[in-house]
Design an enzyme around this catalytic site. Sequence first.
Site, PDB file in Angstrom:
ATOM      1  N   ARG A 211       0.846  -1.203   0.000  1.00 53.17           N
ATOM      2  CA  ARG A 211       0.000   0.000   0.000  1.00 53.17           C
ATOM      3  C   ARG A 211       0.878   1.248   0.000  1.00 53.17           C
ATOM      4  NH1 ARG A 211      -3.401  -3.267   3.364  1.00 53.17           N
ATOM      5  NH2 ARG A 211      -2.336  -2.741   5.305  1.00 53.17           N
ATOM      6  N   CYS A 337      -1.970 -14.672  -3.483  1.00 53.94           N
ATOM      7  CA  CYS A 337      -1.798 -15.106  -2.087  1.00 53.94           C
ATOM      8  C   CYS A 337      -2.078 -16.602  -1.967  1.00 53.94           C
ATOM      9  CB  CYS A 337      -2.691 -14.304  -1.149  1.00 53.94           C
ATOM     10  SG  CYS A 337      -4.437 -14.451  -1.511  1.00 53.94           S
TER      11      CYS A 337
HETATM   12  N1  SAH Z   1      -6.984  -5.787  -1.988  1.00 54.79           N
HETATM   13  C1  SAH Z   1      -7.701  -5.988  -0.732  1.00 54.79           C
HETATM   14  C2  SAH Z   1      -7.872  -7.451  -0.390  1.00 54.79           C
HETATM   15  C3  SAH Z   1      -8.538  -8.284  -1.453  1.00 54.79           C
HETATM   16  S1  SAH Z   1      -9.370  -9.667  -0.829  1.00 54.79           S
HETATM   17  C4  SAH Z   1      -6.973  -5.236   0.389  1.00 54.79           C
HETATM   18  O1  SAH Z   1      -5.805  -4.892   0.221  1.00 54.79           O
HETATM   19  O2  SAH Z   1      -7.587  -5.015   1.418  1.00 54.79           O
HETATM   20  C5  SAH Z   1     -10.200 -10.246  -2.205  1.00 54.79           C
HETATM   21  C6  SAH Z   1     -11.465  -9.506  -2.540  1.00 54.79           C
HETATM   22  O3  SAH Z   1     -11.888  -9.985  -3.802  1.00 54.79           O
HETATM   23  C7  SAH Z   1     -12.658  -9.702  -1.614  1.00 54.79           C
HETATM   24  O4  SAH Z   1     -13.089  -8.449  -1.161  1.00 54.79           O
HETATM   25  C8  SAH Z   1     -13.735 -10.375  -2.463  1.00 54.79           C
HETATM   26  O5  SAH Z   1     -15.028  -9.863  -2.200  1.00 54.79           O
HETATM   27  C9  SAH Z   1     -13.323 -10.002  -3.842  1.00 54.79           C
HETATM   28  N2  SAH Z   1     -13.663 -10.915  -4.936  1.00 54.79           N
HETATM   29  C10 SAH Z   1     -13.558 -12.244  -5.000  1.00 54.79           C
HETATM   30  N3  SAH Z   1     -13.836 -12.707  -6.229  1.00 54.79           N
HETATM   31  C11 SAH Z   1     -14.152 -11.621  -6.988  1.00 54.79           C
HETATM   32  C12 SAH Z   1     -14.492 -11.415  -8.342  1.00 54.79           C
HETATM   33  N4  SAH Z   1     -14.586 -12.439  -9.193  1.00 54.79           N
HETATM   34  N5  SAH Z   1     -14.724 -10.158  -8.772  1.00 54.79           N
HETATM   35  C13 SAH Z   1     -14.609  -9.114  -7.929  1.00 54.79           C
HETATM   36  N6  SAH Z   1     -14.263  -9.241  -6.629  1.00 54.79           N
HETATM   37  C14 SAH Z   1     -14.028 -10.471  -6.162  1.00 54.79           C
END
Ligand code: SAH
Length: 399
Positions: A211, A337
Amino acid sequence: MARLILKPGREKSLLRRHPWIFSGAVHRIDGDPGPGETIEVRASTGAFMAWAAYSPSSQITARVWDFSESARIDVDFFRGRLQRAVEMRAAVLNPSRTHAVRLVHGESDGLPGIVVDRYAGVVVIQLSSAGGFRWRDTLVELLAEITKAQTIFERSDAEVLQLEGLAVSVGLRHGAALASAVGVEEDELQLLADVEHGHKTGFYLDQRDNRSLLRTLAPGRAVLDCFCYTGGFTLSALAGGAASVLAIDSSADSLAAARAHLELNRLSGAELLEGDVFQVLRRLRDQARSFDVVVLDPPKFAPTAALAQRAARGYKDINLYAFKLLKPGGLLLTFSCSGGLSRELFQKIVADAAVDAGVDAQILRWLGAASDHPVALGFPEGEYLKGLLCRVAPRARRG
Ligand code: SAH
């Protein structure tokens, strides 16, 4: 005390300080240990190998607490390990930078199946092994003593519990009840961690350094934040002076939390879009949209090595479209991840995506989790978060 005897030659990984004993390596178990009980591990030659926690239902039959025969696995052992872990964070993290820290990172802190995160005065414990479950009360008491937390909350609800034959265990374990999301400050941003219901223990602490990297790259840039969750990257991009951010997530609840984060920090310039990233990226491409910076931080597509092949297709697809949406000279921060996917394979997938997108790109940096998520040298599986900062060549579009 029960004793686990390994098959001939199967002590090799233990000699390299790898803490897992797979069921296939076990010759026999003498005695009748219960789940999480401490057992003695010996090589087929009879040589002492380790003290470990027994997991009867798991493919990982035992997880090592200590490799030294003179060790005793008791309250003092756990106090020592917890103190060592807490001291490491104090030594490497500037406390004025963040109130949200991973205090214990499982195997890599010598505490298999035990994760502890701290959000200001709230400590969250997440257990995922029979050994961790067995020592729960001791761990909570020690954490109260060491951290002086006002609240200790248990979030043992990870998917892997099923593989371990353990039941979900969530609730208040010490101190004052949680009123709502916990407020913390990180890099001068106000963050809310929903400890009770949020992903992981409430926030993606592991992405902290990435970030702040994005923040330095953001000034004046049009940013696309895919899989934005509660907006961690979006907030950092705007705080860094991004011209605009388009943030996508499929979860309306996550987007509501992201909106609350934006208001709390009085940041504007973000458009939050509910949708499936796989579809939205195609739509943006059809609309001939383009961005200076794209962040791809998807959920775990491959929880295990067995699922890595199928996951590879998912990673390839989103990276391909991200490359197509980047302007010449644009930057891609792309992550995986998935514990089951190696860094090498991830890099190959991203390279293939660039070829198929018809762009030349360079890696500017290899990215990973912040230093409060260490990787023990003997436990390479601990490196679950892998990322690349790539730059698309300024005028190299071929197709
Ligand atoms: N980048 C975020 C963490 C991501 S976690 C951070 O730094 O806080 C993964 C996220 O992907 C979740 O919020 C979940 O709701 C979303 N997600 C999962 N599959 C998805 C898809 N096909 N399209 C859009 N969002 C998705």
